[in-house]
Scaffold this motif. Structure first.
Motif, PDB file in Angstrom:
ATOM      1  N   ASP A  53       0.851  -1.189   0.000  1.00 47.99           N
ATOM      2  CA  ASP A  53       0.000   0.000   0.000  1.00 47.99           C
ATOM      3  C   ASP A  53       0.886   1.238   0.000  1.00 47.99           C
ATOM      4  O   ASP A  53       1.947   1.244   0.640  1.00 47.99           O
ATOM      5  N   ASN A  54       0.444   2.298  -0.694  1.00 50.44           N
ATOM      6  CA  ASN A  54       1.197   3.556  -0.644  1.00 50.44           C
ATOM      7  C   ASN A  54       0.572   4.568   0.316  1.00 50.44           C
ATOM      8  O   ASN A  54       1.065   5.684   0.448  1.00 50.44           O
ATOM      9  N   TYR A  55      -0.546   4.192   0.951  1.00 47.93           N
ATOM     10  CA  TYR A  55      -1.214   4.997   1.988  1.00 47.93           C
ATOM     11  C   TYR A  55      -1.713   6.344   1.471  1.00 47.93           C
ATOM     12  O   TYR A  55      -1.847   7.295   2.242  1.00 47.93           O
ATOM     13  N   CYS A  56      -2.036   6.433   0.177  1.00 45.98           N
ATOM     14  CA  CYS A  56      -2.535   7.711  -0.337  1.00 45.98           C
ATOM     15  C   CYS A  56      -3.933   8.004   0.178  1.00 45.98           C
ATOM     16  O   CYS A  56      -4.346   9.163   0.229  1.00 45.98           O
ATOM     17  N   ASN A  57      -4.689   6.965   0.529  1.00 47.22           N
ATOM     18  CA  ASN A  57      -6.015   7.172   1.114  1.00 47.22           C
ATOM     19  C   ASN A  57      -6.247   6.164   2.231  1.00 47.22           C
ATOM     20  O   ASN A  57      -7.342   5.626   2.396  1.00 47.22           O
TER      21      ASN A  57
ATOM     22  N   GLU B 209       5.544  -0.772   1.926  1.00 47.84           N
ATOM     23  CA  GLU B 209       4.988   0.478   1.413  1.00 47.84           C
ATOM     24  C   GLU B 209       5.428   0.635  -0.035  1.00 47.84           C
ATOM     25  O   GLU B 209       6.625   0.643  -0.332  1.00 47.84           O
TER      26      GLU B 209
ATOM     27  N   SER C 190      -4.042   4.452   6.134  1.00 52.36           N
ATOM     28  CA  SER C 190      -3.065   4.731   7.185  1.00 52.36           C
ATOM     29  C   SER C 190      -2.365   3.447   7.621  1.00 52.36           C
ATOM     30  O   SER C 190      -3.016   2.401   7.784  1.00 52.36           O
TER      31      SER C 190
ATOM     32  N   ASN D 125      -3.494   5.783 -12.763  1.00 51.31           N
ATOM     33  CA  ASN D 125      -3.297   5.009 -11.534  1.00 51.31           C
ATOM     34  C   ASN D 125      -3.985   3.650 -11.612  1.00 51.31           C
ATOM     35  O   ASN D 125      -3.365   2.607 -11.385  1.00 51.31           O
TER      36      ASN D 125
ATOM     37  N   LEU E 147      -7.740   4.397  -7.031  1.00 46.15           N
ATOM     38  CA  LEU E 147      -8.493   5.594  -6.679  1.00 46.15           C
ATOM     39  C   LEU E 147      -9.972   5.305  -6.924  1.00 46.15           C
ATOM     40  O   LEU E 147     -10.325   4.631  -7.887  1.00 46.15           O
TER      41      LEU E 147
ATOM     42  N   THR F 105      -5.614  11.175 -14.079  1.00 44.87           N
ATOM     43  CA  THR F 105      -5.055  10.601 -12.858  1.00 44.87           C
ATOM     44  C   THR F 105      -5.661   9.236 -12.584  1.00 44.87           C
ATOM     45  O   THR F 105      -4.962   8.283 -12.221  1.00 44.87           O
TER      46      THR F 105
ATOM     47  N   ASP G 279       3.861   1.572  -4.410  1.00 49.23           N
ATOM     48  CA  ASP G 279       2.841   2.025  -5.349  1.00 49.23           C
ATOM     49  C   ASP G 279       2.660   0.979  -6.441  1.00 49.23           C
ATOM     50  O   ASP G 279       3.646   0.453  -6.969  1.00 49.23           O
TER      51      ASP G 279
END
Length: 339
Positions: free
Chosen positions: A31-35, A56, A37, A99, A83, A95, A58
């Protein structure tokens, strides 16, 4: 089984991790934790009373993917990462295409390199043509009404083509309807960054007082009260569907699609009333204009999942509302530390 989970720290991913780990699976969360935690994963480990591998990274970074998957050597992949906001996807289409689609292609390419040929994909009911009769079956014609939905549709086709070209492969495409709820412990739940895009997180924050009122987008739809109607499914039921899909692809070949819903639609106003009744909290709201990409009604015919996967939703709307409020009360700032 060794399972590589993209987007493992997210709402659905974290609940699925708990169930996987409790079943004894070896799991890696990527996970890249863009949305999301990293704190969610700490709580996952506590709830499952087990450890998991965490990287961590992408999904749009093939090198990072290959290092993580090559070291872990998974038997199967569950692909959640992407996303997912309908409104935002209309504002940032490139985007979303970059993604969601490029990231999924990178994932499949790395799976080919390391010899992993089994995947469960997190798709969406937004792929369906909203003008077709509901409840939607897996054979209902597709015509996504949003950029987000189109990315899911394209990825489904990519996975189907990949599976046809990959000997011994197996894929399960799960078309979610509207995931809601939280873990019974109240330790993990839906924690969107910024203003929520989904209904129940917004309702719970209004009830808590951190948001003034709920905006109800449109009241002129062809539904019981004019507001949009959705097939809401508890996240714990949805997580269970992934375990059933993993068991299925372990012995299957080819690509199959499954609706994951309850078969019942609830309007926005009915959900507000249900939340108020279940929690004894008031939810102020205001009717505004329809939102771009929204449709009148989406509801599943989930019979194929029951017949083929042996899976069926068990939680009702009241249970969904209670669990969301329990999460909100216990975590008023989500996974974040109060400032």
């Amino acid at each position: 089984m060794r399972v590589f989970v993209t987007g493992g720290a997210g709402f659905i991913g974290s609940h699925t991790l708990v169930q996987l780990m409790r079943k004894g699976a070896d799991v890696l969360s990527y996970d890249n934790y863009c949305n999301s935690s990293p704190e969610a994963l700490s709580r996952v480990k506590r709830l499952a009373q087990s450890d998991l591998a965490i990287v961590e990274g992408d999904i749009c970074d093939p090198g990072a993917l290959e290092r993580a998957m090559g070291d872990f050597k998974p038997d199967a992949v569950i692909h959640f990462a992407g996303l997912k906001a309908v409104g935002e996807s209309a504002e940032k289409p490139l985007t979303y295409y970059k993604n969601n689609i490029a990231g999924s292609i990178a994932l499949l390419e790395v799976m080919n390199k390391i010899g992993c040929s089994k995947i469960v994909f997190s798709s969406s009911a937004t792929v369906y043509d909203p003008d077709k009769p509901f409840p939607f079956t897996e054979d209902t014609p597709l015509k996504a009404a949003s950029t987000y939905g189109r990315t899911k549709h394209f990825i489904e086709d990519i996975i189907r083509d990949w599976s046809a070209a990959t000997p011994g492969s197996s894929a399960a495409v799960l078309r979610y309807f509207n995931p809601v709820g939280a873990h019974a412990s109240g330790d993990i739940g839906e924690d969107p960054v910024g203003i929520p895009n989904n209904l129940l997180p917004y309702i719970s924050r209004v009830a808590q007082g951190s948001l003034k009122e709920l905006q109800v987008f449109g009241d002129c739809y062809d539904t019981a009260d004019g507001t949009g109607a959705r097939d809401y499914i508890h996240v714990e039921d949805l997580a269970g569907a992934h375990l059933a899909a993993l068991e299925y692809i372990a012995g299957a070949k080819g690509c199959e699609t499954f609706n994951i819903g309850t078969g019942t639609a609830t309007t926005v106003l009915a959900m507000i009333r249900a939340f108020e009744a279940a929690t004894e909290q008031s939810v102020p709201y205001r009717i505004t204009g329809p939102r771009a990409g929204d449709v009148s009604t989406t509801v599943a015919n989930p019979s194929k999942a029951e017949q083929v996967l042996g899976w069926k939703a068990e939680h009702d709307i009241e249970a969904m509302c209670r669990s969301v409020w329990n999460w909100q009360v216990r975590n008023p700032n989500g996974y974040r530390t109060p400032e």
